[in-house]
Scaffold this motif. Structure first.
Motif, PDB file in Angstrom:
ATOM      1  N   VAL A   1      -0.816  -1.583  -7.144  1.00 50.08           N
ATOM      2  CA  VAL A   1      -2.149  -1.040  -6.897  1.00 50.08           C
ATOM      3  C   VAL A   1      -2.042  -0.075  -5.724  1.00 50.08           C
ATOM      4  CG1 VAL A   1      -4.574  -1.582  -6.485  1.00 50.08           C
ATOM      5  CG2 VAL A   1      -3.095  -3.266  -7.612  1.00 50.08           C
ATOM      6  N   ARG A   2      -2.255   1.207  -5.979  1.00 49.93           N
ATOM      7  CA  ARG A   2      -2.146   2.228  -4.934  1.00 49.93           C
ATOM      8  C   ARG A   2      -3.543   2.662  -4.486  1.00 49.93           C
ATOM      9  NH1 ARG A   2       1.918   5.521  -8.804  1.00 49.93           N
ATOM     10  NH2 ARG A   2       3.923   5.038  -7.846  1.00 49.93           N
ATOM     11  N   SER A   3      -3.698   2.872  -3.188  1.00 46.15           N
ATOM     12  CA  SER A   3      -4.987   3.357  -2.687  1.00 46.15           C
ATOM     13  C   SER A   3      -4.817   3.952  -1.298  1.00 46.15           C
ATOM     14  CB  SER A   3      -6.013   2.219  -2.652  1.00 46.15           C
ATOM     15  OG  SER A   3      -5.571   1.175  -1.808  1.00 46.15           O
ATOM     16  N   ASP A   4      -5.790   4.764  -0.905  1.00 47.53           N
ATOM     17  CA  ASP A   4      -5.844   5.332   0.449  1.00 47.53           C
ATOM     18  C   ASP A   4      -4.549   6.040   0.849  1.00 47.53           C
ATOM     19  OD1 ASP A   4      -8.350   4.142   0.657  1.00 47.53           O
ATOM     20  OD2 ASP A   4      -7.528   2.311   1.514  1.00 47.53           O
ATOM     21  N   ARG A  53       0.192  -0.079   4.759  1.00 45.57           N
ATOM     22  CA  ARG A  53      -0.039  -1.514   4.671  1.00 45.57           C
ATOM     23  C   ARG A  53       0.344  -2.000   3.280  1.00 45.57           C
ATOM     24  NH1 ARG A  53      -3.959  -5.601   6.951  1.00 45.57           N
ATOM     25  NH2 ARG A  53      -4.237  -7.160   5.309  1.00 45.57           N
ATOM     26  N   LEU A  54       0.990  -3.169   3.219  1.00 45.56           N
ATOM     27  CA  LEU A  54       1.361  -3.807   1.964  1.00 45.56           C
ATOM     28  C   LEU A  54       0.824  -5.228   1.952  1.00 45.56           C
ATOM     29  CD1 LEU A  54       2.952  -4.107  -0.710  1.00 45.56           C
ATOM     30  CD2 LEU A  54       4.961  -4.715   0.675  1.00 45.56           C
ATOM     31  N   ASP A  55      -0.015  -5.525   0.973  1.00 43.86           N
ATOM     32  CA  ASP A  55      -0.481  -6.892   0.730  1.00 43.86           C
ATOM     33  C   ASP A  55       0.083  -7.328  -0.616  1.00 43.86           C
ATOM     34  OD1 ASP A  55      -2.001  -6.776   3.069  1.00 43.86           O
ATOM     35  OD2 ASP A  55      -3.760  -6.001   1.997  1.00 43.86           O
ATOM     36  N   ALA A  56       0.598  -8.545  -0.688  1.00 48.08           N
ATOM     37  CA  ALA A  56       1.242  -9.001  -1.914  1.00 48.08           C
ATOM     38  C   ALA A  56       0.806 -10.409  -2.274  1.00 48.08           C
ATOM     39  CB  ALA A  56       2.764  -8.939  -1.774  1.00 48.08           C
ATOM     40  N   GLU A  57       0.705 -10.631  -3.575  1.00 46.56           N
ATOM     41  CA  GLU A  57       0.410 -11.958  -4.115  1.00 46.56           C
ATOM     42  C   GLU A  57       1.546 -12.316  -5.065  1.00 46.56           C
ATOM     43  OE1 GLU A  57      -3.007 -14.098  -6.923  1.00 46.56           O
ATOM     44  OE2 GLU A  57      -3.308 -12.080  -6.125  1.00 46.56           O
ATOM     45  N   ALA A 105       1.169  -6.169  -5.909  1.00 42.57           N
ATOM     46  CA  ALA A 105       1.412  -5.461  -4.644  1.00 42.57           C
ATOM     47  C   ALA A 105       0.353  -4.391  -4.448  1.00 42.57           C
ATOM     48  CB  ALA A 105       2.804  -4.840  -4.647  1.00 42.57           C
ATOM     49  N   ARG A 106      -0.435  -4.557  -3.398  1.00 45.81           N
ATOM     50  CA  ARG A 106      -1.450  -3.564  -3.051  1.00 45.81           C
ATOM     51  C   ARG A 106      -0.912  -2.709  -1.913  1.00 45.81           C
ATOM     52  NH1 ARG A 106      -4.423  -7.894  -5.046  1.00 45.81           N
ATOM     53  NH2 ARG A 106      -6.200  -7.257  -6.370  1.00 45.81           N
ATOM     54  N   MET A 107      -0.753  -1.417  -2.178  1.00 46.44           N
ATOM     55  CA  MET A 107      -0.118  -0.505  -1.230  1.00 46.44           C
ATOM     56  C   MET A 107      -1.127   0.511  -0.724  1.00 46.44           C
ATOM     57  SD  MET A 107       3.440   0.102  -3.286  1.00 46.44           S
ATOM     58  CE  MET A 107       4.258  -1.284  -4.095  1.00 46.44           C
ATOM     59  N   HIS A 108      -1.200   0.643   0.587  1.00 39.82           N
ATOM     60  CA  HIS A 108      -2.143   1.565   1.225  1.00 39.82           C
ATOM     61  C   HIS A 108      -1.378   2.577   2.071  1.00 39.82           C
ATOM     62  CE1 HIS A 108      -5.392  -1.304   0.214  1.00 39.82           C
ATOM     63  NE2 HIS A 108      -4.489  -2.223   0.520  1.00 39.82           N
ATOM     64  N   GLY A 109      -1.978   3.744   2.250  1.00 40.68           N
ATOM     65  CA  GLY A 109      -1.351   4.772   3.077  1.00 40.68           C
ATOM     66  C   GLY A 109      -0.197   5.448   2.357  1.00 40.68           C
ATOM     67  N   ARG A 110       0.692   6.060   3.147  1.00 45.35           N
ATOM     68  CA  ARG A 110       1.814   6.807   2.573  1.00 45.35           C
ATOM     69  C   ARG A 110       2.770   5.910   1.791  1.00 45.35           C
ATOM     70  NH1 ARG A 110       1.400  12.055   2.208  1.00 45.35           N
ATOM     71  NH2 ARG A 110       3.627  12.347   2.541  1.00 45.35           N
ATOM     72  N   ALA A 156       6.148   3.739  -3.794  1.00 40.40           N
ATOM     73  CA  ALA A 156       6.066   2.375  -4.320  1.00 40.40           C
ATOM     74  C   ALA A 156       7.429   1.847  -4.741  1.00 40.40           C
ATOM     75  CB  ALA A 156       5.104   2.338  -5.494  1.00 40.40           C
ATOM     76  N   GLU A 157       8.333   2.768  -5.095  1.00 40.53           N
ATOM     77  CA  GLU A 157       9.665   2.314  -5.537  1.00 40.53           C
ATOM     78  C   GLU A 157      10.417   1.568  -4.447  1.00 40.53           C
ATOM     79  OE1 GLU A 157      10.126   6.481  -3.920  1.00 40.53           O
ATOM     80  OE2 GLU A 157       8.721   5.444  -5.249  1.00 40.53           O
TER      81      GLU A 157
END
Length: 337
Positions: free
Chosen positions: A65-68, A75-79, A94-99, A104-105
């Protein structure tokens, strides 16, 4: 389930390994790695579909999940879920924020199951050129869905121009039952088809691919009769050289098959859940030559099946593109002033 907030890729890898050991080594039975690229608002839809597909095809599920992307702070939040609500295998959301979202790779690559195929599915708008997304370049199969685009027909044309063997689209998967019923009509006859008509809304990508399939298989130019009365493809009509006419008409979850000189037949034509459509595409991991020919005929682009399968990654920074566009707009405003 393990939740890691404001974490790193290394911590995700370690947590998945620990959870796998406690679950008894689930990864030994994995047939593939399924990467799902999705917007936040569609995460639940993607999870539900991937859970159905993973039940039929044991896999490690990686939901990105990419955003912002313009945000200064990464920031990386993971479940992490093993043998839980996301199917019998292993899953990482994996929720990825910023650059970080543009790279994501760096998080995904260490999580790929070794020595098994990789499939990437965009449950969102895919890039116009898949080579600009490394998650597409690393995949053996790439699944898009033209029906989600603002202009589905134009999206199919773009998929044709950008096609490489291994690409497919869920709009094509939705034509499978139609193709099966139409092909089955010729089990008892060798009459040549001389003309065909598809009745469907003008924005239906399944109708476009159905026309492409008929054109590539039969060497004819099927007509598209536009209708706003139905929300999806409604009817396929075929005319044969011996004068016979064959018609397949959708009626809710059934289809009526009519043929000159024969009684009408009622056949199943059920609209399947998204997860079942995804599971169908995961059954084959080689290039779909029939899809390539149908897509090429629908878009007017030839030779898709003969293109090289390998993609070379093209780095593209959407943030830079937006800044450049903003600069051009500001400069034009100053010039007008």
């Amino acid at each position: 389930m393990i939740g890691l907030w404001d974490t790193t890729g290394n911590e995700v890898v370690k947590a998945l390994a620990a959870e796998r050991r406690s679950a008894g080594g689930v990864a030994s039975g994995m047939a593939l790695t399924l990467i799902v690229v999705v917007d936040e608002k569609r995460v639940r839809e993607a999870e539900a579909a991937a859970t159905i597909a993973s039940a039929a095809h044991p896999c490690r599920l990686l939901i990105v999940v990419r955003s912002d992307v313009d945000r200064d702070r990464n920031r990386l939040d993971a479940e992490i879920v093993v043998g839980g609500r996301l199917g019998p295998g292993e899953a990482v959301v994996a929720r990825m924020h910023g650059r970080l979202a543009l790279h994501a790779e760096s998080v995904v690559m260490p999580l790929l199951v070794p020595d098994v195929p990789v499939v990437t599915w965009w449950h969102a708008d895919p890039p116009a050129e898949i080579a600009t997304d490394f998650l597409g370049v690393v995949a053996d199969r790439r699944i898009t869905d033209a029906a989600q685009a603002d202009n589905p027909i134009e999206a199919l044309r773009q998929r044709a121009h950008d096609y490489a063997p291994g690409d497919t689209d869920l709009a094509w998967t939705r034509v499978t039952l139609w193709r099966t019923l139409v092909a089955g009509a010729f089990d008892t006859t060798e009459a040549k088809v001389t003309a065909a008509t598809v009745v469907a809304p003008p924005t239906d990508p399944t109708a476009a691919l159905m026309r492409g399939w008929l054109a590539s298989r039969l060497g004819i130019d099927p007509q598209w009769r536009h209708t706003d009365q139905y929300s999806r493809m409604h009817e396929v009509q075929l005319r044969c050289a011996n004068g016979d006419e064959l018609t397949l008409t959708r009626n809710d979850s059934m289809a009526v098959f009519r043929r000159s000189g024969q009684e009408d037949r009622i056949l199943p034509l059920v609209r399947r859940p998204l997860g079942d459509e995804l599971a169908e595409e995961l059954r084959r991991l080689d290039a779909d030559q029939v899809y390539a020919e149908a897509l090429g005929a629908a878009a007017g682009v030839s030779g898709l099946e003969s293109r090289p399968a390998q993609r070379v990654h093209i780095w593209k920074d959407p943030a830079q593109a937006r800044r450049a566009e903003a600069g051009i707009t500001a400069h034009a405003g100053i010039a007008r002033a």
